[in-house]
Enzyme design. Structure first.
Site, short mmCIF file in Angstrom:
data_model
loop_
_atom_site.label_atom_id
_atom_site.label_comp_id
_atom_site.label_asym_id
_atom_site.label_seq_id
_atom_site.Cartn_x
_atom_site.Cartn_y
_atom_site.Cartn_z
N ASP A 271 0.49 -1.11 -0.07
CA ASP A 271 0.18 0.02 0.07
C ASP A 271 0.79 1.12 -0.48
OD1 ASP A 271 -2.71 1.28 1.21
OD2 ASP A 271 -1.16 2.07 2.34
N GLU A 313 0.60 -0.95 -5.13
CA GLU A 313 -0.55 0.73 -5.10
C GLU A 313 -0.05 1.90 -5.68
OE1 GLU A 313 -3.67 3.45 -3.16
OE2 GLU A 313 -1.52 2.18 -1.88
C1 GLC Z 1 -3.68 3.48 -0.39
C2 GLC Z 1 -6.03 2.81 0.10
C3 GLC Z 1 -6.45 3.89 0.70
C4 GLC Z 1 -5.61 4.63 1.81
C5 GLC Z 1 -3.67 4.96 1.86
C6 GLC Z 1 -3.33 5.23 2.73
O1 GLC Z 1 -4.73 4.07 -1.61
O2 GLC Z 1 -6.28 1.94 -0.90
O3 GLC Z 1 -7.66 3.76 1.05
O4 GLC Z 1 -6.46 5.84 2.65
O5 GLC Z 1 -3.78 3.72 0.78
O6 GLC Z 1 -2.95 4.20 3.59
#
Ligand code: GLC
Length: 631
Positions: A271, A313
């Site tokens: 993430d 991500e």
């Molecule tokens: C990513 C997640 C999101 C979250 C962010 C901070 O973008 O998908 O939901 O708020 O990370 O962890």
């Protein structure tokens, strides 16, 4: 027996050595570049090597078999049989045990990959949907235990399904043991984070930093008066950015990564990776060191837990996103999967505009025909908001104004643009930049909510077709299509989050409802729009499995399709080309058969409906929101 055992452990050692040799060029040179200048480097490198060995020694036998199987089938995640489903365990099935009971439902839908949204122990109260993690080695007790997670992985594996779990790399909760130790005075742990005694340095960084949550968490730093320090908090106040320039952080997070891999996770979703490295004077996103870190983490995993792959991500523009799948010197050596944010944005953009020029241009000019050891995670909706990541340059290339088009999309999907079919919610309006992000369920954004309220049959039909257009687009793209929980039954917005004070400030919860199993029951009986969508999704996934041209390794070419509202992509398979064709409008549209045939598609057989396509006056007649996979 004794002899046999010794051969086995010998084999074990040899496998480790072979893999360590294979991945050494991806690991050590990266770490030397990142940390080689530090006095502690040699001790760190030794420590890391020891960790890799002990993680391998602790790896369960069934996972070592899986390692071998995936050595033999390195393209396992690129196959057309892959289809993902993304859900919150509690909202979907109560807890992990409940999820196991729902695997039949998912298998029947055609799902072979499940992403159990954040399920490690979060901080109490608002945890940003679980992305504020207190303990990376425990499952959230409300969902179950680590043993139950292992059981879920084993059962999924036995059914040929893989399991994805979130691992937040950029930050921990401020309640994490490291953060608490830091606040308690441990200098060692303070160095895990980025903290400052006075506001000068934060202020200097701020001059070039954007804001992720400008409404509820403005700025990128938080002042703790009782502690007398500023802490780097890109996201919420309770999410403390880790200091990846500290090799201890790399070591600790590698341990966590291998621990989770050894529990049986097939895919680790890393993430917020873009934010992992900070550099003064930049926006501190996607700095070159981020890619060195991710390549090194990938290598460490390939040595000690090779069956596990990485989903990175990074929700950024195309030029910034592609490197997460390995570009240039990191080609084929970084993420195996990354979200195709542009495909998602362009789907919604073309749908609102009934015009595919921007979509065609963006997807054709920025994305290569094929990737090495990697592919896209394709989605139309997920748990997050939609940010209109369309650059001014890309907009201008097709005669649009970037700011005006982005504002149009926000207004259209919020539901305030005249004539819109959509109804969403605003998320994090940024007065300074004019940015307005959008929350909303797939079905609501696609027009189903409004259509039902208006009792408008044609509008309902159009909404259903839009939803199926989206599902077909991601199933046909190449990569793993990810269905977000409830979208297979056209679930609508849920405003009940506004009654929960912990989350009322975060409109993303409008599209994170409880799974409505009564709706599923109706859908399975073919009732209502949910029935049409459910049947359609099941059919799309079934046809995808039967379509080898959809293997992610097949090169793709986005074509300049005649007709304002048509979009097409040619899959240049060795067995012959396949043309994936989509109508983004509610109008019947004709496409010249000659043009299609000129792309090398001769038989005019639609692999999606598994039926021949007839020419009418030399044209293929495309109904509203038609989707065809022509071979
Ligand atoms: C990513 C997640 C999101 C979250 C962010 C901070 O973008 O998908 O939901 O708020 O990370 O962890």
């Amino acid at each position: 027996m004794g002899k046999r055992k010794s051969i086995q452990s010998h084999l074990d050692d040899r496998l480790f050595e072979m893999r360590a040799r294979r991945s050494a060029p991806d690991l050590w040179p990266m770490l030397e570049r990142l940390y080689g200048h530090l006095a502690a480097y040699a001790a760190f490198a030794n420590g890391l090597e020891a960790e890799l060995r002990s993680a391998w020694a602790a790896r369960p036998d069934d996972l070592k078999w899986l390692d071998l199987e995936r050595d033999l089938n390195p393209d396992w995640f690129q196959r057309p049989s892959m289809a993902g489903y993304v859900f919150y365990a509690d909202r979907f099935a109560g807890n992990l045990k409940g999820v196991r009971k729902r695997l039949d439902y998912l298998a029947d839908l055609g799902i072979t990959y499940i992403h159990v949204m954040p399920c490690l122990t979060p901080r109490p109260g608002d945890s940003d949907g679980g992305y504020s993690v207190m303990d990376y080695r425990q499952i959230d007790p409300r969902l179950g235990t680590m043993k139950e997670f292992e059981k879920l992985c084993a059962e999924a594996r036995a059914r040929g399904m893989s399991v994805c779990i979130d691992m937040v790399l950029n930050h921990t909760a401020k309640e994490h043991a490291w953060a608490e130790a830091a606040r308690g005075g441990s200098a060692e742990h303070e160095a895990y984070y980025l903290t400052y005694p006075s506001p000068e340095t934060p202020r200097e960084y701020e001059t070039s930093l954007p804001e992720v949550f400008p409404e509820n968490a403005p700025g990128n730093f938080t002042w703790y008066p009782d502690w007398g320090r500023w802490v780097w908090t890109t996201f919420n106040e309770h999410q403390w950015d880790l200091n990846w320039a500290n090799p201890r952080v790399f070591l600790e997070m590698t341990k966590v990564m291998l621990y989770l891999a050894n529990r049986g996770a097939d895919v680790l979703r890393f993430d917020a990776v873009a934010f992992m490295w900070k550099r003064m004077g930049t926006k501190c996103q996607s700095e070159p060191e981020v890619h060195m870190l991710l390549r090194a983490l990938r290598a460490a995993c390939r040595i000690a837990a090779p069956a596990t792959i990485h989903l990175e991500e990074a929700i950024v523009g195309p030029e910034e996103m592609l490197p997460y799948l390995g570009r240039g010197e990191h080609d084929g050596r970084e993420g195996n999967l990354a979200y195709h944010n542009s495909l998602m944005v362009q789907f919604w953009s073309a749908l609102a505009a009934r015009d595919t020029a921007l979509m065609t241009n963006v997807l054709r000019s920025h994305f290569p025909p094929a990737l090495t050891n990697a592919t896209y995670a394709n989605y139309i909706r997920c748990h997050d908001d939609i940010g209109w990541a369309v650059t001014d340059e890309d907009a201008a290339a097709v005669g649009l104004s970037g700011p005006a088009h982005r504002a149009f999309l926000s207004d259209f999907y919020e539901g305030v643009f005249p004539g819109t079919f959509s109804r969403g919610a605003l998320f994090q309006v940024n007065a300074a930049t004019g940015d307005k992000r959008i929350s909303g369920a797939f079905a609501s954004l696609a027009g189903l909510g409004r259509a039902l309220e208006d009792g408008d049959e044609t509008a309902v039909r159009n909404a259903v077709e839009r939803i199926l257009l989206g599902h077909a687009l991601i199933a046909g793209w190449g990569g793993i299509p990810l269905i977000y929980m409830g979208d297979e039954v056209a679930t609508l917005n849920d405003w009940s989050f506004t009654e929960n004070p912990d989350i009322a400030h975060d409109s993303r919860w409008v599209h994170r409802p409880q799974m409505d199993w009564r709706r599923v029951a109706r859908a399975k009986k073919g009732q209502g729009p949910e029935g049409m969508v459910y049947d359609g999704v099941r059919h799309i996934l079934a046809r995808r499995r039967e379509t080898p041209e959809l293997h992610a390794g097949v090169p793709i070419r986005v074509l300049d399709t005649p007709g304002r509202g048509l979009f097409s992509q040619l899959r240049e398979a060795p067995t012959g080309p396949m043309l994936c064709l989509y109508n983004f409008t509610e109008d019947w549209t004709g496409l010249a058969g000659d043009w299609v045939i000129a792309q090398g598609v001769r038989d005019l057989h639609d692999a999606l409906s598994d039926a021949p396509v007839a020419l009418t006056g030399g044209d293929i007649a495309l109904p509203p929101y038609a989707r065809l996979w022509l071979r």
